[in-house]
Design a protein around this motif. Structure first.
Motif, PDB file in Angstrom:
ATOM      1  N   CYS A   3     -40.492  -7.472  86.408  1.00 17.05           N
ATOM      2  CA  CYS A   3     -40.385  -7.370  85.054  1.00 17.05           C
ATOM      3  C   CYS A   3     -39.179  -6.537  84.681  1.00 17.05           C
ATOM      4  CB  CYS A   3     -41.369  -6.778  84.180  1.00 17.05           C
ATOM      5  SG  CYS A   3     -41.406  -6.540  82.696  1.00 17.05           S
ATOM      6  N   CYS A   6     -40.474  -3.101  82.542  1.00 21.57           N
ATOM      7  CA  CYS A   6     -41.091  -2.201  83.076  1.00 21.57           C
ATOM      8  C   CYS A   6     -40.964  -2.089  84.558  1.00 21.57           C
ATOM      9  CB  CYS A   6     -42.540  -2.149  82.368  1.00 21.57           C
ATOM     10  SG  CYS A   6     -43.532  -3.599  83.297  1.00 21.57           S
ATOM     11  N   CYS A  31     -45.178 -10.488  81.838  1.00 27.16           N
ATOM     12  CA  CYS A  31     -45.349  -9.465  82.609  1.00 27.16           C
ATOM     13  C   CYS A  31     -47.011  -9.205  82.408  1.00 27.16           C
ATOM     14  CB  CYS A  31     -44.603  -8.160  82.215  1.00 27.16           C
ATOM     15  SG  CYS A  31     -45.047  -6.808  83.253  1.00 27.16           S
ATOM     16  N   CYS A  34     -47.018  -4.976  81.038  1.00 25.02           N
ATOM     17  CA  CYS A  34     -46.598  -4.705  79.825  1.00 25.02           C
ATOM     18  C   CYS A  34     -46.644  -5.839  78.554  1.00 25.02           C
ATOM     19  CB  CYS A  34     -45.186  -3.950  79.684  1.00 25.02           C
ATOM     20  SG  CYS A  34     -43.855  -5.355  79.846  1.00 25.02           S
TER      21      CYS A  34
HETATM   22 ZN   LIG Z   1     -43.572  -5.609  82.129  1.00 25.71          ZN
END
Ligand SMILES: [Zn+2]
Length: 160
Positions: A3, A6, A31, A34
């Protein structure tokens, strides 16, 4: 896929479609950590073209190396460097149309075909390397061939 927000390695594909140019697949991913979305593209890796030498050795096709060889043959002649670059591009396209492999013989001939109308001296220089002239007789024979094929075909000149 990591991702971009994050850096987590867990995602799910929420949409998958062909990109506008048709040679890529565009995937929307979400993701799982997140929840943010991002896009990845999947494309075909271009097939590497190779040149097979007379010895059987196979080398990757190198457009720039080819351009350098042509530039050497045309050094000091009235051949613009643009023309050399253009020829190298043309030859690269030509080579790509031959499939995954092209022989050094065919490539050399393709160069000669293009050099001949451009400049006879450059042509002979390239030919002497490519055809590996062993002696002066080979070279002279090539010059005679060149004169024959490039002689103007007017009736007056044919009388001799
Ligand atoms: Zn993420």
């Amino acid at each position: 896929m990591r991702c971009p927000y994050c850096s987590e390695h867990s995602d799910k594909v929420v949409d998958s479609r062909t990109a506008t140019d048709g040679d890529a697949i565009r995937r929307r991913r979400q993701c799982r950590a997140c929840g943010r979305r991002y896009t990845t593209y999947e494309r075909l890796e271009p097939i590497a073209l190779v040149v097979r030498k007379r010895t059987g050795v196979v080398q990757p096709f190198d457009r720039d190396k080819l351009a350098r060889g042509i530039a050497q043959a045309t050094a000091g002649r009235a051949v613009a460097s643009d023309a050399v670059e253009e020829m190298a591009d043309e030859l690269a396209e030509w080579a790509a149309r031959q499939g995954v492999e092209v022989t050094s013989d065919a490539l050399g001939l393709a160069v000669l075909e293009r050099l001949r109308p451009l400049d006879p001296v450059s042509y002979l220089r390239f030919a002497s390397v490519y055809k590996q002239f062993d002696d002066l007789a080979d070279f002279e024979a090539e010059v005679v061939e060149l004169q024959k094929s490039s002689a103007p075909k007017s009736p007056e000149r044919e009388s001799s």
